[in-house]
Design an enzyme around this catalytic site. Structure first.
Site, PDB file in Angstrom:
ATOM      1  N   HIS A 154       1.367  -3.315   3.683  1.00 40.76           N
ATOM      2  CA  HIS A 154       1.187  -2.417   1.905  1.00 40.76           C
ATOM      3  C   HIS A 154       1.534  -2.932   0.619  1.00 40.76           C
ATOM      4  O   HIS A 154       3.395  -3.383   0.708  1.00 40.76           O
ATOM      5  CB  HIS A 154       1.778  -1.312   2.614  1.00 40.76           C
ATOM      6  CG  HIS A 154       1.356  -0.468   3.545  1.00 40.76           C
ATOM      7  ND1 HIS A 154       1.938   0.730   3.319  1.00 40.76           N
ATOM      8  CD2 HIS A 154       0.070  -0.177   3.616  1.00 40.76           C
ATOM      9  CE1 HIS A 154       1.485   1.773   4.629  1.00 40.76           C
ATOM     10  NE2 HIS A 154       0.105   0.192   4.576  1.00 40.76           N
ATOM     11  N   LYS A 211      -5.316  -7.955   3.354  1.00 36.47           N
ATOM     12  CA  LYS A 211      -5.742  -6.766   2.993  1.00 36.47           C
ATOM     13  C   LYS A 211      -5.391  -7.167   1.374  1.00 36.47           C
ATOM     14  O   LYS A 211      -4.024  -7.833   1.723  1.00 36.47           O
ATOM     15  CB  LYS A 211      -6.243  -5.507   2.666  1.00 36.47           C
ATOM     16  CG  LYS A 211      -6.751  -5.211   2.386  1.00 36.47           C
ATOM     17  CD  LYS A 211      -6.754  -3.083   2.386  1.00 36.47           C
ATOM     18  CE  LYS A 211      -7.071  -2.407   1.563  1.00 36.47           C
ATOM     19  NZ  LYS A 211      -7.049  -1.038   1.988  1.00 36.47           N
ATOM     20  N   HIS A 236      -8.257   2.881  13.680  1.00 34.60           N
ATOM     21  CA  HIS A 236      -6.915   2.710  11.954  1.00 34.60           C
ATOM     22  C   HIS A 236      -5.746   4.021  13.226  1.00 34.60           C
ATOM     23  O   HIS A 236      -4.712   3.676  12.355  1.00 34.60           O
ATOM     24  CB  HIS A 236      -7.578   3.114  11.254  1.00 34.60           C
ATOM     25  CG  HIS A 236      -6.911   2.070   9.974  1.00 34.60           C
ATOM     26  ND1 HIS A 236      -6.808   0.798  10.023  1.00 34.60           N
ATOM     27  CD2 HIS A 236      -5.621   3.307   8.491  1.00 34.60           C
ATOM     28  CE1 HIS A 236      -5.749   0.468   8.268  1.00 34.60           C
ATOM     29  NE2 HIS A 236      -5.597   2.117   8.028  1.00 34.60           N
ATOM     30  N   ARG A 281      -3.000   2.011  14.496  1.00 32.26           N
ATOM     31  CA  ARG A 281      -2.050   1.789  13.562  1.00 32.26           C
ATOM     32  C   ARG A 281      -1.534   2.652  12.094  1.00 32.26           C
ATOM     33  O   ARG A 281       0.554   2.569  12.702  1.00 32.26           O
ATOM     34  CB  ARG A 281      -2.744   0.713  12.017  1.00 32.26           C
ATOM     35  CG  ARG A 281      -2.302   0.244  11.265  1.00 32.26           C
ATOM     36  CD  ARG A 281      -3.212  -0.002  10.029  1.00 32.26           C
ATOM     37  NE  ARG A 281      -2.593  -0.349   8.857  1.00 32.26           N
ATOM     38  CZ  ARG A 281      -1.476  -1.576   8.358  1.00 32.26           C
ATOM     39  NH1 ARG A 281      -1.454  -2.160   8.960  1.00 32.26           N
ATOM     40  NH2 ARG A 281      -1.578  -1.671   6.901  1.00 32.26           N
ATOM     41  N   TYR A 311       4.351   8.425   6.645  1.00 36.11           N
ATOM     42  CA  TYR A 311       4.582   8.096   7.326  1.00 36.11           C
ATOM     43  C   TYR A 311       5.517   8.923   7.666  1.00 36.11           C
ATOM     44  O   TYR A 311       6.129   9.243   9.102  1.00 36.11           O
ATOM     45  CB  TYR A 311       4.154   6.319   8.088  1.00 36.11           C
ATOM     46  CG  TYR A 311       3.259   6.222   8.488  1.00 36.11           C
ATOM     47  CD1 TYR A 311       2.402   6.546   8.737  1.00 36.11           C
ATOM     48  CD2 TYR A 311       3.060   4.757   7.060  1.00 36.11           C
ATOM     49  CE1 TYR A 311       0.497   5.806   8.652  1.00 36.11           C
ATOM     50  CE2 TYR A 311       2.202   4.004   7.083  1.00 36.11           C
ATOM     51  CZ  TYR A 311       1.038   4.276   8.178  1.00 36.11           C
ATOM     52  OH  TYR A 311      -0.746   4.466   7.779  1.00 36.11           O
ATOM     53  N   ARG A 318      -4.927  -4.498  11.065  1.00 39.91           N
ATOM     54  CA  ARG A 318      -6.304  -3.635  10.943  1.00 39.91           C
ATOM     55  C   ARG A 318      -7.023  -4.026  11.755  1.00 39.91           C
ATOM     56  O   ARG A 318      -7.181  -5.306  12.742  1.00 39.91           O
ATOM     57  CB  ARG A 318      -6.214  -3.486   9.327  1.00 39.91           C
ATOM     58  CG  ARG A 318      -5.564  -3.336   8.870  1.00 39.91           C
ATOM     59  CD  ARG A 318      -5.636  -3.708   7.146  1.00 39.91           C
ATOM     60  NE  ARG A 318      -5.095  -3.338   6.195  1.00 39.91           N
ATOM     61  CZ  ARG A 318      -4.166  -3.747   5.712  1.00 39.91           C
ATOM     62  NH1 ARG A 318      -3.750  -4.904   5.899  1.00 39.91           N
ATOM     63  NH2 ARG A 318      -3.510  -3.063   4.732  1.00 39.91           N
TER      64      ARG A 318
END
Length: 455
Positions: A399, A267, A373, A376, A408, A242
């Site tokens: 994640h 995150k 992003h 990413r 994805y 990120r």
């Protein structure tokens, strides 16, 4: 009249309290800023109690002084933290008195109490600003009424207005709901009943993904800061970081031997390890050499400082000057840390990196919406296209849920877009195949029956 020793010399007088505070603080922190702040709050504390020595005062006297600071300071939260830290240093490190944990009163203003509750739980500064902003917006929406006088009905009305009149996205409304829930449960200690507000539905959107050719053209178009922004953009695509994670990488997080990069406190407060592209090794070696020269110059000037996470500055006061703790992508100019007042090199402003990426997108792909992003998303999609299993991609991206990573698979070329349309298959039909099918059909027609074939 001064007394002398047996050999006729006058014994050295012990340093005054403020001089002792400055001396100990300089030896511990290595800069004049923290020393002067500790001396300042020691002086204010002594004057507040009629010039009595801190050895004669109790933790209760410290609490009364801090309550006075909270009532009179323009910025109660930061001023309270600074004064509390200085007095803790005075009693524990300078005087060596076992007074335990010194009391720290609550700030008088509600928004400051929200910010303090966020800091106690080690929320990020962005979450802190977000929660305080939504609380202020909620209070203004109801005519500056205190949240103690409101409840579930007022929260439902506010959230419904956001969805019906404000037309906000579902994520924005959920963010406001989380902020108000934190305000009532964690700050005010009020349990809320079930809320039946009109909720905005969150649409499912697919991410924007660039092809490998588009990524190459885009990365070549990134400019600014003597090539630093291009190196950071290449690292974003090569590791899936990120934007803020890339800016906050420290020197000791880079392992050029094992070709790995450690992401600290990403995150959700999670750490993870990602692969470091081998093609970036020469550029990273040159950047580390330049970063080392900057750090040597900063140390010679006594300004080699990098903010440390959590309470590491208290546990390892000299660690802020070590090269390993410095930000890999640091600013060209020194700046003052707003929390500690120390002068050093902060990391590159994430907004400047975002501007460089947007400017490159206008030059390389003017018709595409490209941001940090997007790199990413492209990183994850290209891994899926190359056969990397989704769970490995989940770990690399950090994640929490596999469902988040599964998106994805929908934009990968071997996913939905990898299925050929029947319209494209029409071009693959050979004339002899059509003739053979027609002949086979005619053979099935009963003898003596004329006319066109059944449609």
């Amino acid at each position: 009249m001064s007394t002398s020793s047996a050999d006729g010399t006058i014994p050295a007088q012990p340093p005054r309290l403020l001089d002792l505070v400055r001396q100990v603080a300089r030896s511990r922190f290595g800069q004049d800023g923290p020393a002067e702040r500790c001396a300042h709050w020691t002086l204010q504390f002594v004057l507040f109690h009629g010039k009595r020595h801190p050895r004669e005062l109790t933790p209760g006297d410290v609490g009364r002084f801090l309550e006075h600071v909270a009532q009179t300071a323009k910025d109660p939260l930061n001023t309270l933290e600074e004064a509390h830290t200085a007095l803790t240093f005075l009693y524990h490190d300078v005087l060596g008195l076992p007074v335990g944990e010194l009391p720290c009163p609550e700030p008088p203003r509600l928004l400051d109490r929200i910010r303090r509750a966020c800091r106690v739980r080690q929320f990020s500064p962005r979450t802190e600003n977000c929660y305080a902003g939504w609380a202020e917006r909620f209070i203004r929406f109801h005519g500056l009424r205190h949240p103690n006088t409101m409840g579930a009905a007022e929260i439902e009305l506010f959230l419904t207005d956001l969805a019906a009149n404000g037309h906000v996205s579902a994520s924005t409304q959920n963010q406001a709901f989380a902020a108000l829930l934190f305000l009532y449960q964690q700050v005010l200690g009020i349990e809320l009943p079930r809320l039946d507000a009109l909720r905005a539905r969150r649409p499912k959107r697919l991410p924007i993904v660039l092809s490998p050719e588009e990524v190459s053209r885009f990365l070549a178009a990134v400019e600014g800061n003597e090539g630093l922004y291009q190196l950071m953009a290449r690292l974003l695509y090569g590791t899936g970081l990120r934007r803020l994670e890339c800016c906050q990488v420290r020197v000791h997080d880079v392992d050029l031997v094992r070709h790995q990069l450690t992401v600290r406190h990403g995150k959700g407060g999670k750490d993870r390890v990602v692969m470091l592209p081998r093609s970036l090794e020469p550029d990273l070696q040159r950047h580390l050499a330049q970063r080392r020269s900057w750090h040597d110059a900063d140390r010679a000037a006594g300004l080699a400082y990098a903010p440390l996470p959590f309470a590491l500055a208290k546990k390892f006061p000299r660690a802020a000057e070590e090269f390993g703790w410095q930000f890999l992508f640091a600013g060209q100019h020194r700046s003052r840390d707003p929390k500690t007042g120390n002068i050093g090199r902060q990391h590159v402003n994430p907004g400047l990196l975002a501007r460089a990426v947007v400017a490159a997108a206008r030059r390389a792909a003017p018709n595409r919406r490209i941001g940090c992003h997007t790199l990413r998303h492209s990183f994850a999609t290209h891994l899926v296209e190359r056969g990397v299993d989704v769970r490995s991609v989940q770990l690399l991206l950090g994640h929490e849920s596999l469902e988040t990573t599964m998106i994805y698979t929908h934009v990968a070329r071997q996913g939905v877009t990898g299925v050929r349309s029947p319209l494209d298959l029409l071009d693959d039909l050979r004339p002899e195949d059509v003739a053979a099918a027609v002949d086979a059909t005619r053979a099935d027609v009963p003898a003596g029956q004329d006319g066109p074939l059944p449609g």
